[in-house]
Design a protein around this motif. Structure first.
Motif, PDB file in Angstrom:
ATOM      1  N   TRP B  34     -18.710  41.717 -19.141  1.00  0.00           N
ATOM      2  CA  TRP B  34     -18.435  41.148 -20.505  1.00  0.00           C
ATOM      3  C   TRP B  34     -19.154  40.248 -21.293  1.00  0.00           C
ATOM      4  O   TRP B  34     -19.185  39.947 -22.572  1.00  0.00           O
ATOM      5  N   CYS B  65     -18.399  38.790 -26.072  1.00  0.00           N
ATOM      6  CA  CYS B  65     -17.421  38.911 -27.591  1.00  0.00           C
ATOM      7  C   CYS B  65     -17.623  37.938 -28.326  1.00  0.00           C
ATOM      8  O   CYS B  65     -17.396  36.784 -27.764  1.00  0.00           O
ATOM      9  N   SER B 122     -11.430  46.568 -21.461  1.00  0.00           N
ATOM     10  CA  SER B 122     -11.494  45.210 -21.021  1.00  0.00           C
ATOM     11  C   SER B 122     -12.545  44.470 -22.000  1.00  0.00           C
ATOM     12  O   SER B 122     -13.461  45.263 -22.395  1.00  0.00           O
ATOM     13  N   LYS B 123     -12.510  43.290 -21.972  1.00  0.00           N
ATOM     14  CA  LYS B 123     -13.530  42.378 -22.859  1.00  0.00           C
ATOM     15  C   LYS B 123     -13.090  40.858 -22.521  1.00  0.00           C
ATOM     16  O   LYS B 123     -12.165  40.505 -21.973  1.00  0.00           O
ATOM     17  N   CYS B 124     -14.343  40.213 -22.933  1.00  0.00           N
ATOM     18  CA  CYS B 124     -14.330  38.820 -22.736  1.00  0.00           C
ATOM     19  C   CYS B 124     -13.180  38.316 -23.441  1.00  0.00           C
ATOM     20  O   CYS B 124     -12.807  38.555 -24.662  1.00  0.00           O
TER      21      CYS B 124
END
Lengths: 289, 206
Positions: B34, B65, B122-124
């Motif tokens: 992330w 992100c 998925s991500k930060c």
């Protein structure tokens, strides 16, 4: 990027819309221009029905193949939940509506006693949704962060694919059934010339892509930009397009439509489009890191 | 208050403590990052007569992100799995994700990451659950050089007038990232001709 399924999804979907409009244009030609004898009107309906029944399985196959690029295909129905912002959502909705209306149209030919009343509405719905589907499909790729794709070339390329493949399939269907009838000959010639024009414009767009490649990675002011790499196998694409144009023009020039020439042209055009579409995905170059 | 990250590239040593802290905090599987530390390197040696001169440079960028003010991922996601909180944090709900990877296509910061095991993105998330309880994001807490901070976007911009876009980050006008970067001195020499990413195999998913 899992592009193989997307290549075939876009090609099959565009071919389906093109074939559908081929059927619609045949009906318009018959009604307005061709002076078809009353006894032959049924044959127009039969040709239209064949084209509709060709277009419908194409779009069904396209959507089935598109599931292969999803990580969670069982949640594919959720792809319609962001119509307000996402061109991908709009593409799916318009595509499904187009398939629904096309299915109703095809059914109205097969089961005329049940669906006769819906025939015109279904065709009108399929026409509107088909165009919206093609436009949405192009806009999916025309994102501000993907510079090589973010131009009108993407939209024109998709529309021309539909036009060329649809016109070639239309001409082929007319050539298979009574090619010597005068109205069939006229309509087939018009389809062949339309296909030749669309293929020629496609060839020009590919050449333009080589001579004036898109710039990649918009950077900060003062930073130099890079040119997009040349499209892979562009020579093969141009060669197949040129041969397709030559064979379809030969088919249009001869006194009798030869389905063999048109089939060869269609296969060459599909080959060119497939190679070019793989090249399109290979040209993906997003701004940033 | 729209949250933002502040990153001081002058002090980043490339230790990747932020990257590891993020993985630890969110139990990320192998291959999912992330937060990513990019190593930008460039320059070379040139002979000048009997002598050799060099203009070699390197610096690091810690990027997660950026919770952009105009997030292109939110516009792109067909499932509506990505949303924006009132405080500017962009959240990705993996349960709603189809795994079409369209967000990864369009994000200019490689923020959305595809997990091959779950087949979802998925991500930060700015450690939103920690923020809501008054704690700082894991990456900010972990940085030994205090190169990472979080806070109000406008306050950072006012406090750091020296901040500017840094190569190879894209034009901030594209998505208006909530990221303020004080550049490393070496980034003056960096552009597409002179610099390259030194650890691509580490930061990019196959």
């Amino acid at each position: 990027m899992k592009e193989r399924s997307l290549v075939w999804f876009t090609l099959l979907a565009q071919a389906s819309v093109g074939v559908f409009f081929g059927a619609v244009s045949l009906q318009l030609l018959a009604a307005l221009a061709l002076q078809i004898p009353r006894a032959d009107r049924l044959m127009v309906d039969v040709r239209s029905a064949i084209l509709m029944l060709t277009a419908f399985p194409l779009i069904c196959l396209a959507f089935l193949i598109s599931l292969a690029h999803l990580g969670a295909p069982r949640h594919a129905w959720k792809a319609m939940r962001n119509l307000g912002q996402s061109w991908l959502s709009r593409e799916i909705v318009f595509g499904l509506l187009y398939a629904l209306f096309l299915g109703l149209t095809a059914a109205s030919y097969l089961f005329s006693s049940l669906f006769a009343a819906t025939w015109f509405t279904a065709q009108a719905g399929a026409a509107i949704c088909g165009l919206a589907f093609l436009y949405s499909m192009a806009r999916v790729y025309m994102q501000r962060t993907i510079l090589p794709w973010n131009s009108s070339r993407t939209l024109w390329s998709f529309l021309l694919t539909a036009a060329s493949l649809g016109a070639l399939v239309g001409a082929l269907v007319l050539a298979v059934y009574e090619p010597e009838a005068s109205w069939t000959r006229t309509a087939g010639t018009m389809y062949a010339l339309t296909a030749a024009l669309a293929l020629a414009i496609q060839a020009f767009l590919r050449l333009w892509q080589v001579l004036r490649p898109a710039r990649t990675n918009p950077l900060q002011p003062g930073q130099p930009r890079r040119q997009a790499p040349p499209a892979p196998r562009i020579g093969w694409v141009l060669a197949c397009l040129l041969l397709a144009i030559l064979t379809v023009l030969l088919a249009a020039w001869l006194p009798v439509l030869h389905w063999q020439l048109l089939l060869a042209s269609l296969l060459l055009a599909v080959t060119a489009e497939a190679i070019a579409r793989f090249g399109f995905y290979a040209s993906y170059n997003r701004a940033g890191i | 208050m729209p949250y933002a990250f502040y990153f001081d590239a002058r002090f980043c040593s490339g230790c990747k403590a932020c990257q590891v802290a993020c993985k630890d905090r969110h139990q990320l599987p192998v291959g999912i990052l992330w937060r990513r530390v990019y190593e930008i390197t460039g320059g070379s040696w040139r002979s000048q007569g009997a002598a050799w001169q060099q203009d070699i440079f390197a610096y690091n960028l810690s990027i997660a992100c950026n919770h952009c003010a105009e997030p292109v991922c939110v516009e792109a996601c067909p499932a509506g799995a990505i949303s924006v909180r009132p405080d500017g944090i962009v959240l990705l709900d993996s349960d709603q994700c189809l795994g079409c990877r369209y967000c990864a296509w369009v994000c200019p910061y490689s923020a959305p990451q595809f997990d091959p095991l779950s087949q979802r993105m998925s991500k930060c998330n700015f450690c939103a659950e920690d923020l809501d309880q008054g704690r700082a994001p894991a990456c900010v807490l972990a940085c030994p050089m205090r190169a990472l901070e979080f806070g109000d976007r406008e306050a950072f911009a006012a406090r750091h007038p020296e901040a500017q876009p840094v190569f190879p980050l894209p034009d901030p006008g594209l998505t208006r990232p909530s990221l303020v970067v004080t550049p490393h001195a070496a980034s003056d020499h960096a552009n597409t001709q002179t610099a390259d990413l030194g650890n691509a195999e580490e930061v990019y998913q196959p």
